[in-house]
Scaffold this motif. Structure first.
Motif, short mmCIF file in Angstrom:
data_model
loop_
_atom_site.label_atom_id
_atom_site.label_comp_id
_atom_site.label_asym_id
_atom_site.label_seq_id
_atom_site.Cartn_x
_atom_site.Cartn_y
_atom_site.Cartn_z
N TRP A 198 -1.43 9.77 -0.43
CA TRP A 198 -0.36 9.48 -1.66
C TRP A 198 -0.54 8.83 -2.92
CZ3 TRP A 198 1.31 7.21 2.84
CH2 TRP A 198 1.00 5.29 2.82
N SER A 199 -0.44 9.12 -3.90
CA SER A 199 -1.09 8.19 -5.01
C SER A 199 -1.02 6.97 -5.37
CB SER A 199 -0.77 9.18 -6.27
OG SER A 199 -0.40 8.24 -7.74
N TRP A 215 5.51 0.47 -2.75
CA TRP A 215 6.42 -0.08 -3.81
C TRP A 215 6.25 -1.70 -4.01
CZ3 TRP A 215 7.29 -4.77 -0.33
CH2 TRP A 215 7.23 -4.42 0.94
N ASP A 240 -0.27 16.50 -5.87
CA ASP A 240 0.84 16.20 -4.85
C ASP A 240 0.50 17.32 -3.80
OD1 ASP A 240 1.84 13.25 -4.46
OD2 ASP A 240 3.42 13.30 -4.56
N ASP A 294 -6.52 6.62 -4.84
CA ASP A 294 -5.64 6.82 -4.04
C ASP A 294 -5.54 6.17 -2.96
OD1 ASP A 294 -3.74 7.56 -6.42
OD2 ASP A 294 -4.20 9.32 -6.50
N ARG A 328 -2.40 17.24 -0.72
CA ARG A 328 -2.26 16.01 0.24
C ARG A 328 -1.27 17.71 1.19
NH1 ARG A 328 -3.36 11.53 -3.10
NH2 ARG A 328 -2.36 11.71 -4.93
N TYR A 337 -7.65 2.92 4.96
CA TYR A 337 -7.49 1.14 4.58
C TYR A 337 -9.22 1.11 4.71
CZ TYR A 337 -2.99 2.53 5.51
OH TYR A 337 -0.90 3.11 5.76
N VAL A 368 1.27 -1.29 -0.34
CA VAL A 368 -0.22 -0.12 0.02
C VAL A 368 0.43 1.23 0.33
CG1 VAL A 368 -0.03 0.26 2.37
CG2 VAL A 368 -2.06 0.94 1.16
N GLU A 369 2.21 1.39 -0.19
CA GLU A 369 3.06 2.00 0.45
C GLU A 369 3.19 2.59 -0.72
OE1 GLU A 369 4.73 1.68 4.78
OE2 GLU A 369 5.61 0.88 3.40
#
Lengths: 326, 204
Positions: free
Chosen positions: A277-278, A141, B112, A273, B116, A262, A138-139
Motif C-alpha cells: 500500500w501507499s 492511519w 494500486d 511505499d 499491488r 519492514y 505503518v498501516e
C-alpha cells in the motif's frame, strides 16, 4: 532527498479554546500537585500502581504538538498489540486482566551499570513530561496522543553506556500465561525492537508511562513503553522488560517476519511505499464525527516526512539512502 | 401450499431479509445501536463488506453440494440470490475502497490496481462477478446457451481469487483467511471428487 517543511496548520487542527484550557488546567494542577516546577529537576517521579491513577508532577514540553489529541476512547480501543490478539479491539478486551505491577527491567550489554531494576527505581530519578505526539501507524492511519513519559536519553545516561554501544535492543515481556496472544504464532515472541544510539538519545524519544495524565493503560503497553514519534508505530515497543546496549544492529520482530516489507529504520516516509500500500497519505482516526458522518466525513491527509518531525531528526539520516534503508 | 410456493413466498423473502442484515448493521453500528464501527469506521466497513462478499460466495457454492447430498432440489432456487448478494457485498467493498478509502484519487487508484497484486486479483474477481451478475437472468441464460455455463463456472475462480486477495492483504496472521481457504477447498474438492467418481457428470 527532499525533506518537506512542516505544513501550515489547517483550521481543523487548531485546538478549540475549551479543549486548550481544560488541557492546560490539567497540566497546571498536575504541576502544582507534584510541585516539581518549584523544586526543580531531581524530584522523584512516582508511579502509582492503581489502574487509571492520576500521575503527579507532570511538566509540559516544547515538543508537544498543538493538534487536538484523539479522544481517550480511540487511543485505548484501537490498538496493535499482538501480545493480546491481532484484532484492533483485542488488546482492549484481552488486556483488562493483565497485572503490570510489580515490574522489573533488566539492563545488559555494553554499559557500566547493568542489572535488574524495579520499575520504581527506573523512573524515580526523572521528571514526568507530557508529550503530545502524532503517531503514524505503518498501516496508514494516525492519531494524536498525549503521552506522559521520560526522555530516554536521561534514562540511558544513568547506565553509562560504553563507547562500543552502538544500538539499543528492547524486548517485550514474554509470558503467554498473561499475554494470551503469545500462545499463538502470529509473530515470534518475545517482540523485539531496536534503535541506533543516536535515535535513542534524541530528545524526542521517550519511555512513556502514562496517557492523558494517568497511568498507562494495559492495552497501550503498560507499565512502560518506547515512543519514537518519527517512526512507524511498530518501532515503539510496549511493556518493556529487557534493554541491551549492543554493538550489532538488532533485528526487530516485523523485520524478521517480513524483511521485504519492514526495515530496521521504519522512518515515516511518504515517498517510500509499503509493498502492498501507499504511504503517501494517512487517515487521522476519529476526525470525522458521529453516525454516518464518521463514514462519509473522514478525509485522508498527506503524510509528512518523518511524521512532521523532520526539522528535529532529518540530520540523523544524512547520507543514508532512505529508499534502501526503509 | 406446495414446496415451490413455500420457497417463493415464504423462504425466499426470509432469506432475502437475512442477507440484508449485514448491510443494515453498518447503519445501526454507525449510530451505536447494535455495536460500533470502532475508531476507524472506513476500514471497518471495507473489511466487513469484503468478508460478507467472501461468505456469500461460499454460501452460493455450498448450495449444489447441499442439494445433491440432501436431495432437496428446491435448494437450487437460492443459488442465484446468494450469488447476487455475493456480488452486491463485493461491489460495496469495492465502492468503499474507491470512494472512501482512495477518495477517487485516480493516480493512487491506478497505482494500486496495477502495482499491488492483491488489489489486481481483487479487481479480476470483481469483473468476473460483474459478468455473472449481468447474465444472471433467465432470459440471458436462454440467449447465451452453452456460453452461459462457461461464464458462470468462473465462480470457482472467484472463490480462489477472493481467498487469495484476503490472504495477501493480512499482515502476518493468516488464521482467518485460512478458514476461508479450507471452506473453499472443501467446496471445490467436493465437485472434483463428484466429477471423478460419478458416472454422470455433475452440473455446477
Amino acid at each position: 532527498m527532499l525533506i518537506r517543511k512542516p505544513a501550515d496548520i489547517k483550521p481543523s487542527e487548531i485546538t478549540s479554546k475549551d479543549a486548550y484550557f481544560s488541557r492546560r488546567e490539567i497540566l497546571r494542577t498536575g504541576v502544582y500537585a507534584g510541585g516539581s516546577l518549584l523544586a526543580g529537576p531531581g524530584l522523584a517521579a512516582t508511579l502509582p500502581e492503581a489502574r487509571g491513577a492520576k500521575l503527579s508532577g507532570i511538566v509540559p514540553s516544547e515538543f508537544s504538538t498543538d493538534e487536538e489529541p484523539n479522544p481517550y476512547i480511540d487511543i485505548t480501543t484501537y490498538n496493535n498489540f499482538w501480545e493480546f490478539g491481532t484484532g484492533k479491539s483485542d488488546p482492549f478486551r484481552n488486556a483488562q486482566d493483565f497485572e503490570p505491577r510489580p515490574w522489573s527491567i533488566t539492563v545488559s550489554g555494553e554499559a557500566e551499570v547493568t542489572g535488574t531494576f524495579d520499575l520504581e527505581d527506573f523512573v524515580k530519578p526523572h521528571t514526568l513530561e507530557e508529550r503530545i505526539y502524532r503517531l503514524r501507524c505503518v498501516e496508514a492511519w494516525s492519531m494524536v496522543i498525549p503521552w506522559v513519559g521520560i526522555p530516554l536519553a536521561s534514562i540511558i545516561k544513568q547506565f553509562k553506556p560504553l563507547s562500543n554501544a552502538k544500538y539499543l535492543r528492547f524486548e517485550t515481556l514474554h509470558d503467554p500465561e498473561r499475554m494470551p496472544g503469545q500462545r499463538g504464532r502470529s509473530l515470534r515472541w518475545p517482540y523485539v525492537e531496536g534503535l541506533t544510539m543516536a535515535e535513542a538519545m534524541h530528545p524526542l524519544t521517550i519511555f512513556a508511562v502514562g496517557l492523558y495524565g494517568e497511568v498507562l493503560p494495559n492495552q497501550n503497553g503498560a507499565p512502560i513503553r518506547l515512543i519514537v514519534p518519527w517512526k512507524y508505530g511498530f518501532k515503539s515497543i510496549k511493556s518493556i522488560v529487557n534493554i541491551e546496549f549492543t554493538e550489532r544492529q538488532p533485528r526487530g520482530s516485523w523485520q524478521r517476519a517480513q524483511p521485504q516489507e519492514y526495515g530496521f529504520y521504519a522512518n515515516v516516509n511518504p515517498n517510500v511505499d509499503h509493498p502492498r500500500w501507499s504511504q503517501a497519505r494517512e487517515r487521522r482516526i476519529g476526525s470525522a464525527g458521529d453516525g454516518l458522518q464518521s463514514i462519509f466525513g473522514a478525509k485522508k491527509q498527506e503524510t509528512l516526512m518523518f511524521n512532521g518531525y523532520g526539522e528535529q531528526v532529518a540530520h540523523l539520516y544524512e547520507g543514508l539512502d532512505l529508499r534502501k534503508n526503509y | 401450499m406446495n414446496t415451490i410456493k413455500t420457497v417463493r413466498f415464504v423462504l425466499k423473502p426470509i432469506v432475502f431479509l437475512f442477507c440484508l442484515v449485514p448491510l443494515a448493521m453498518v447503519f445501526t453500528d454507525a449510530y451505536g445501536i447494535t455495536g460500533s464501527l470502532g475508531a476507524n469506521p472506513i476500514e471497518n466497513i471495507q473489511d466487513r463488506f469484503g468478508q460478507w462478499g467472501l461468505r456469500f460466495i461460499m454460501l452460493a457454492l455450498a448450495i449444489t453440494p447441499l442439494r445433491q447430498l440432501s436431495g432437496y432440489n428446491w435448494l437450487a432456487r437460492f443459488r442465484r440470490p446468494l450469488g447476487l448478494f455475493a456480488f452486491f457485498y463485493v461491489l460495496m467493498h469495492f465502492v468503499v475502497w474507491l470512494v472512501l478509502d482512495s477518495e477517487l484519487l485516480m493516480s493512487a487508484i491506478i497505482e494500486d490496481v496495477f502495482e499491488r497484486p492483491f488489489i489486481t486479483i481483487g479487481m479480476v474477481a470483481l469483473v468476473l462477478l460483474l459478468a455473472m451478475a449481468a447474465t444472471s437472468t433467465l432470459a440471458m441464460r436462454r440467449r447465451l446457451g452453452s456460453t452461459w455455463q462457461k461464464i458462470h463456472n468462473s465462480i470457482y475462480v472467484v472463490a480462489l481469487l477472493g481467498v487469495w486477495h484476503f490472504w495477501w492483504q493480512v499482515k502476518n496472521d493468516i488464521s482467518e483467511p485460512l478458514i476461508y481457504a479450507v471452506i473453499a477447498a472443501v467446496l471445490l474438492g467436493y465437485r472434483i471428487w463428484r466429477n471423478k467418481l460419478q458416472v454422470t457428470p455433475v452440473r455446477a
